[in-house]
Write a protein that holds these residues in place. Structure first.
Motif, PDB file in Angstrom:
ATOM      1  N   GLY A 113       0.529  -1.332  -0.096  1.00 12.05           N
ATOM      2  CA  GLY A 113      -0.026   0.128  -0.037  1.00 12.05           C
ATOM      3  C   GLY A 113       0.943   1.244  -0.009  1.00 12.05           C
ATOM      4  N   GLN A 114       0.272   2.395  -0.456  1.00 14.30           N
ATOM      5  CA  GLN A 114       0.847   3.749  -0.355  1.00 14.30           C
ATOM      6  C   GLN A 114       0.760   4.204   1.124  1.00 14.30           C
ATOM      7  OE1 GLN A 114      -1.816   3.352  -2.634  1.00 14.30           O
ATOM      8  NE2 GLN A 114      -0.693   3.563  -4.563  1.00 14.30           N
ATOM      9  N   GLN A 115       1.738   4.750   1.699  1.00 18.54           N
ATOM     10  CA  GLN A 115       1.968   5.314   2.965  1.00 18.54           C
ATOM     11  C   GLN A 115       2.141   6.954   2.898  1.00 18.54           C
ATOM     12  OE1 GLN A 115       1.370   4.366   5.952  1.00 18.54           O
ATOM     13  NE2 GLN A 115       2.129   5.818   7.213  1.00 18.54           N
ATOM     14  N   LYS A 116       1.436   7.692   3.650  1.00 16.33           N
ATOM     15  CA  LYS A 116       1.515   9.276   3.813  1.00 16.33           C
ATOM     16  C   LYS A 116       2.057   9.449   4.906  1.00 16.33           C
ATOM     17  CE  LYS A 116      -2.588  10.435   0.975  1.00 16.33           C
ATOM     18  NZ  LYS A 116      -4.026  10.916   0.940  1.00 16.33           N
ATOM     19  N   GLY A 117       2.406  10.495   5.048  1.00 17.22           N
ATOM     20  CA  GLY A 117       3.096  11.210   6.387  1.00 17.22           C
ATOM     21  C   GLY A 117       2.073  11.697   7.208  1.00 17.22           C
ATOM     22  N   PHE A 118       2.329  11.949   8.459  1.00 15.49           N
ATOM     23  CA  PHE A 118       1.357  12.647   9.571  1.00 15.49           C
ATOM     24  C   PHE A 118       1.952  14.008   9.915  1.00 15.49           C
ATOM     25  CE2 PHE A 118       4.242   9.714  11.493  1.00 15.49           C
ATOM     26  CZ  PHE A 118       4.907  10.493  12.458  1.00 15.49           C
ATOM     27  N   ASN A 119       3.159  14.474   9.404  1.00 18.43           N
ATOM     28  CA  ASN A 119       3.542  15.927   9.724  1.00 18.43           C
ATOM     29  C   ASN A 119       4.638  16.222   8.492  1.00 18.43           C
ATOM     30  OD1 ASN A 119       6.001  14.420  10.357  1.00 18.43           O
ATOM     31  ND2 ASN A 119       5.927  14.763  12.532  1.00 18.43           N
ATOM     32  N   THR A 120       5.186  17.352   8.617  1.00 21.84           N
ATOM     33  CA  THR A 120       5.925  17.849   7.678  1.00 21.84           C
ATOM     34  C   THR A 120       7.174  16.991   7.280  1.00 21.84           C
ATOM     35  OG1 THR A 120       5.247  20.108   7.941  1.00 21.84           O
ATOM     36  CG2 THR A 120       7.274  19.646   6.571  1.00 21.84           C
ATOM     37  N   LYS A 121       7.792  16.677   8.101  1.00 20.78           N
ATOM     38  CA  LYS A 121       8.960  15.560   7.984  1.00 20.78           C
ATOM     39  C   LYS A 121       8.632  14.389   7.526  1.00 20.78           C
ATOM     40  CE  LYS A 121      13.086  13.902  10.327  1.00 20.78           C
ATOM     41  NZ  LYS A 121      13.758  14.023  11.768  1.00 20.78           N
ATOM     42  N   THR A 122       7.578  13.589   7.802  1.00 20.55           N
ATOM     43  CA  THR A 122       7.365  12.263   7.289  1.00 20.55           C
ATOM     44  C   THR A 122       6.559  12.285   6.048  1.00 20.55           C
ATOM     45  OG1 THR A 122       5.396  12.337   8.672  1.00 20.55           O
ATOM     46  CG2 THR A 122       7.103  11.256   9.655  1.00 20.55           C
TER      47      THR A 122
END
Length: 317
Positions: A113-122
């Protein structure tokens, strides 16, 4: 807790309820009846808002910053049994595309699956969930590995699209997605695809061919995002709400048009409002779908998978 524009009436009532409870705790005044009335009104307001969502509002919910992402689902479903696998054995490991082996109960699955980040860095680390060609080649490598060991595949789709950068095109972005679509028709194990957030364009289709394709209730699946559609047709992003309606991209539209098999209900307020209930619903769906698919022969599985996609759309000479 973050609130979307259309959720502001809920925020106001929740603030009132919090203040009411605080007054009851800090004084001798009996405010139980008032609190009950506010709570009743809060529940009614939630039902009225979430049962009458527009297409654009569902798009907003699918992008909610508190919404669970692919790795959240995987860890909730598999716990400590998940083993992440890396790399496409050609260029590098794409952090926007994740995958590996995990168990639900006694059954092993290959998760991709695709993974997004939860803050600017990630978000930068995960490239905002937009995979490069090596991400799709990594996904295909893991699917072939699953096929080799007769392990069913589960894909969790959540992307605003494949990465459109020059370097991605130089490495064959279009070919990589097309190759995945072609090869997924021939993978000789059950494939279960679930849209858990955004399902945009070829970026979603690159891991979106399966025997069972389902969407969480407040997600969308389309060839183009409402904003991009609006910018093309009206030369402005201001018409994104009209574009969302016209694209028929919600789970209910997709089910009605027979482009997906099932809709997985979300808790009132969206997946982020009760993560545990959402994880349980997804787990139950995967287990039920696999039980159904595992009873079929490989020949029948591939034949039905191919036939399902042949029947999509309409051709008139």
């Amino acid at each position: 807790m973050e609130y979307l524009d259309f959720e502001l009436p809920i925020k106001e009532l929740e603030d009132q309820l919090q203040k009411c409870n605080l007054i009851g705790k800090e004084s001798d005044v009996d405010v139980s009846n008032t609190c009950q009335q506010i709570e009743k009104k809060l529940q009614e307001t939630k039902k009225n808002i979430y049962k009458n969502l527009t297409a654009w509002q569902r798009v907003q919910l699918s992008r909610h910053p508190n919404r669970p992402y692919t790795m959240d689902y995987i860890h909730a479903l598999c716990g400590d049994t998940f083993l992440e696998l890396f790399g496409d054995r050609n260029v590098k490991d794409d952090k926007a595309m994740v995958g590996g082996l995990g168990k639900i109960g006694d059954q092993s699955f290959m998760f991709v699956g695709q993974q997004k980040g939860f803050n600017t860095k990630t978000r930068q680390y995960r490239n905002f969930g937009m995979a490069n060609p090596e991400g799709y080649r990594k996904a295909l490598r893991l699917m072939h590995m699953a096929e080799k060991f007769n392990i069913p595949v589960v894909t969790l789709i959540d992307t605003p699209g494949a990465y459109p950068g020059l370097e991605a095109e130089e490495r064959g972005q279009g070919e990589a997605i097309a190759r995945n679509i072609y090869e997924m028709f021939r993978i000789q194990v059950p494939i279960i695809c679930i849209i858990i957030g955004e399902g945009a364009s070829g970026g979603a289709l690159g891991i979106g061919v399966g025997d069972k394709v389902s969407m969480l209730e407040n997600t969308w699946y389309s060839v183009i995002s409402p904003e991009s559609c609006s910018s093309i047709l009206w030369r402005s992003w201001e018409y994104k709400e009209q574009a969302a309606e016209a694209l028929k991209l919600t789970s209910y539209d997709m089910k009605k048009n027979k482009l997906i098999d099932d809709i997985i209900p979300e808790p009132l307020g969206g997946a982020h409002s009760d993560r545990e209930a959402t994880f349980i619903a997804v787990k139950d769906y995967i287990v039920t779908a696999y039980k159904e698919l595992s009873k079929q022969s490989t020949e029948k599985l591939l034949s039905q998978r191919m036939e399902k996609y042949f029947e999509m759309g309409e051709f008139k000479s």
